[in-house]
Design an enzyme around this catalytic site. Structure first.
Site, PDB file in Angstrom:
ATOM      1  N   ASP A   1       0.980  -0.991   0.093  1.00  0.00           N
ATOM      2  CA  ASP A   1      -0.380  -0.045   0.114  1.00  0.00           C
ATOM      3  C   ASP A   1       0.889   1.289  -0.042  1.00  0.00           C
ATOM      4  O   ASP A   1       2.351   0.976   0.600  1.00  0.00           O
ATOM      5  CB  ASP A   1      -0.912   0.096   1.417  1.00  0.00           C
ATOM      6  CG  ASP A   1      -2.330   0.269   1.077  1.00  0.00           C
ATOM      7  OD1 ASP A   1      -2.283   1.360   0.188  1.00  0.00           O
ATOM      8  OD2 ASP A   1      -3.186   0.085   1.741  1.00  0.00           O
TER       9      ASP A   1
ATOM     10  N   ASP B   1      -9.863   3.484  -4.164  1.00  0.00           N
ATOM     11  CA  ASP B   1     -10.356   1.707  -3.467  1.00  0.00           C
ATOM     12  C   ASP B   1     -11.924   2.091  -4.414  1.00  0.00           C
ATOM     13  O   ASP B   1     -12.487   2.991  -4.528  1.00  0.00           O
ATOM     14  CB  ASP B   1     -10.526   1.953  -2.238  1.00  0.00           C
ATOM     15  CG  ASP B   1      -9.209   1.952  -1.806  1.00  0.00           C
ATOM     16  OD1 ASP B   1      -8.340   2.014  -2.660  1.00  0.00           O
ATOM     17  OD2 ASP B   1      -9.350   1.927  -0.345  1.00  0.00           O
TER      18      ASP B   1
HETATM   19  C1  GLA Z   1      -5.971   1.027   1.078  1.00  0.00           C
HETATM   20  C2  GLA Z   1      -5.948   0.123   0.248  1.00  0.00           C
HETATM   21  C3  GLA Z   1      -7.297  -0.927  -0.492  1.00  0.00           C
HETATM   22  C4  GLA Z   1      -6.872  -1.369   1.727  1.00  0.00           C
HETATM   23  C5  GLA Z   1      -7.097  -0.285   2.270  1.00  0.00           C
HETATM   24  C6  GLA Z   1      -6.737  -0.739   3.542  1.00  0.00           C
HETATM   25  O1  GLA Z   1      -7.097   1.795   0.740  1.00  0.00           O
HETATM   26  O2  GLA Z   1      -5.800   0.958  -1.339  1.00  0.00           O
HETATM   27  O3  GLA Z   1      -7.358  -2.108  -0.711  1.00  0.00           O
HETATM   28  O4  GLA Z   1      -5.900  -1.825   0.989  1.00  0.00           O
HETATM   29  O5  GLA Z   1      -5.634   0.746   2.175  1.00  0.00           O
HETATM   30  O6  GLA Z   1      -5.967  -0.241   4.061  1.00  0.00           O
END
Ligand code: GLA
Length: 521
Positions: A163, A218
């Site tokens: 991440d 996301d």
């Molecule tokens: C980010 C990633 C997600 C997930 C979250 C976890 O937003 O894009 O897919 O892994 O972190 O906190």
């Protein structure tokens, strides 16, 4: 001009024509990422984030989902990589080394991996390139890159999502490249998933760094599937089609198909789009509570076949009219083409697709395979006309023959051979791994890479679409202790002649008691 100059000139012209033709196809299909043979087709598996967020992610949940993945038929359809996302909950000990959270994962992260491997699945883990993970609940890898990648290798991860939270002052390309080097140094081949949400435009440089990179933010907040946002993500990801290819994929995020709030047509459309975009197929729904319709969608081998096509081409929009999109440009391993007609409108759409719309000769007479209805029709001269329901798709394959074979879809009974011997007498032990393809064709024999430790030999035998790798261990000369080998086998798809993702599995040997000799590895 001298003969040699004419020869050099013709070679140069031939090369330029070839380069031009490759560009005209709009694809770079050579393998860019490390020569570890990983992810030559888009990775398939499951991650917890879309459904669960951080809570509850623990050993019980992951094991229950592993069992559901196997019993629901998803494993047979090719879903393989599985494990915790943020929720992995490791901490950094005083020595600087990452440690499992035994309250959440009582067996420890290494043993969870063993459980997953013994089920014939691969182990996916998570970390962050910054000082902390997004929730700040866990340490990130910044300034601990080499020791952390060593920890993931020790836990026997096969896939690592990294991440991009809490990375102030860091350069995206530099950070992910440093982590790639650290992963290589750790010595275990691990699918490397970059998750900077498109920051730093990884599609421009990451093919030589990782196996997949997120192209957008996301897809949803945990537990709240968002159709409109998913469609925006698909639109952004579609434009990047030239960057995708075997070993290096655009990642429009984990799937929301099968989550609450989506209709059956939306689930089908979503899955078809992800298949057409050669996107990683990481399911994000609760696999313990799937409807028959969700299972049927997520395990449709004909749709998965175009996603797992060994040519690795990402399809894209070739024609748009009102709320209807025609996606094509995805040539498949047997010479057929994938075609997606997507109706985002509120009413049924009557659509004409001319073969010339998708780059084929207008005069062609082609068979059409409907990958959701599982029916073949044709030959159709010039094109086809079809009706597509609202929010629904027609996912098709078109070809001059009506055969429509499936590419290799690999399923193993286990990725872990665990053997134990008393050290007092020399003996031979065996453990097998059976690997089969659910594609249409038998495969050539898997070729085991040379360089195994002297105590291990592997023989490969075939029984139709299944092959058995028999691992024979000779304990002669080994002293008490633990021994480990990572076996790699390679294969090619017999139809396209393209290399397939390498097959890796672990062999553990424990010698108990006394035996003569020295520990070797
Ligand atoms: C980010 C990633 C997600 C997930 C979250 C976890 O937003 O894009 O897919 O892994 O972190 O906190």
């Amino acid at each position: 001009m001298r003969k040699s100059s004419i020869f050099i000139l013709s070679v140069l012209i031939a090369f330029l024509i070839f380069a031009q033709q490759s560009r005209a196809h709009g694809q770079t299909n050579e393998i860019h990422a490390a020569d570890n043979g990983l992810a030559l087709t888009p990775p398939m598996g499951w991650y917890p984030w879309n459904e669960f967020g951080q809570e509850p992610q623990n050993e019980k949940l992951i094991k229950e989902i592993v069992d559901a993945l196997v019993s629901s038929g998803l494993k047979e359809a090719g879903y393989t990589y599985i494990g915790p996302d943020e929720g992995i909950c490791f901490s950094r000990g005083a020595s600087g080394k990452l440690a499992s959270n035994l309250a959440r994962y009582p067996s420890g992260l290494r043993r969870l991996g063993d459980y997953i491997h013994a089920k014939g699945l691969k182990y996916a883990l998570y970390t962050d390139a910054g000082t902390h993970t997004c929730s700040k609940a866990m340490p990130g890898t910044k300034d601990h890159e080499y020791e952390d990648m060593a920890a993931f290798a020790e836990w026997r991860a096969d896939y690592l999502k990294v991440d991009w939270c809490n990375t102030q002052g860091l350069n995206v390309a530099e950070s992910y490249t440093k982590l790639r080097d650290a992963l290589r140094a750790a010595g275990r081949p691990i699918v490397y998933s970059l998750c900077s949400w498109g920051e730093g435009e990884p599609w421009k440089w990451a093919a030589g760094v990782g196996n997949l990179w997120r192209t957008t933010g996301d897809i949803c907040a945990p537990g709240r599937a968002d159709w409109n946002n998913a469609m925006k993500i698909a639109a952004a990801n579609e434009k990047l089609y030239e960057a995708a290819g075997p070993g290096h994929w655009n990642d429009p995020d984990m799937m929301i198909a099968g989550m609450a709030g989506l209709s059956e047509a939306q689930n089908r459309s979503f899955f078809s789009l992800w298949c057409m975009m050669a996107a990683p197929l990481m399911a994000g729904n609760d696999l313990r509570k799937m409807t028959a319709s969700t299972i049927q969608i997520l395990t449709n081998l004909e749709a998965i076949g175009i996603n797992q096509d060994p040519l690795g081409i990402q399809g894209h929009i070739v024609r748009r009219g009102g709320k209807v999109e025609i996606w094509a440009g995805k040539r498949l391993f047997d010479g057929s083409q994938a075609l997606l007609v997507f109706n985002q409108g509120p009413a049924p759409a009557q659509v004409q697709v001319a073969w010339s719309d998708i780059g084929l000769a207008e005069s062609a007479a082609l068979y059409v395979r409907d990958l959701w209805k599982h029916q073949t029709s044709g030959p159709h001269g010039g094109g086809i006309s079809l009706t597509v329901a609202p929010n629904d798709v027609a996912l098709l394959r078109v070809a001059t023959s009506n055969a429509f074979p499936l590419p290799p879809i690999i399923v193993a009974d286990s990725y872990l051979v665990s053997l134990r011997a008393a050290g007092s007498t020399a003996q031979n032990l065996t453990g097998t791994i059976t690997v089969k393809t659910n594609g249409s064709h038998e495969l050539p024999l898997w070729k085991v890479r040379p360089g195994l430790p002297s105590w291990l030999s592997v023989a490969v035998t075939r029984n139709g679409k299944a092959q058995t790798l028999t691992n024979t261990v000779s304990t002669a000369g080994l002293k008490k202790g633990l021994y480990h080998a990572l076996v790699r086998a390679d294969n090619i798809d017999p139809v396209s002649g393209r290399p397939m993702s390498a097959l890796y599995y672990d062999v553990d040997l424990e010698i108990m008691g006394n035996a003569r000799g020295r520990a070797r590895n």
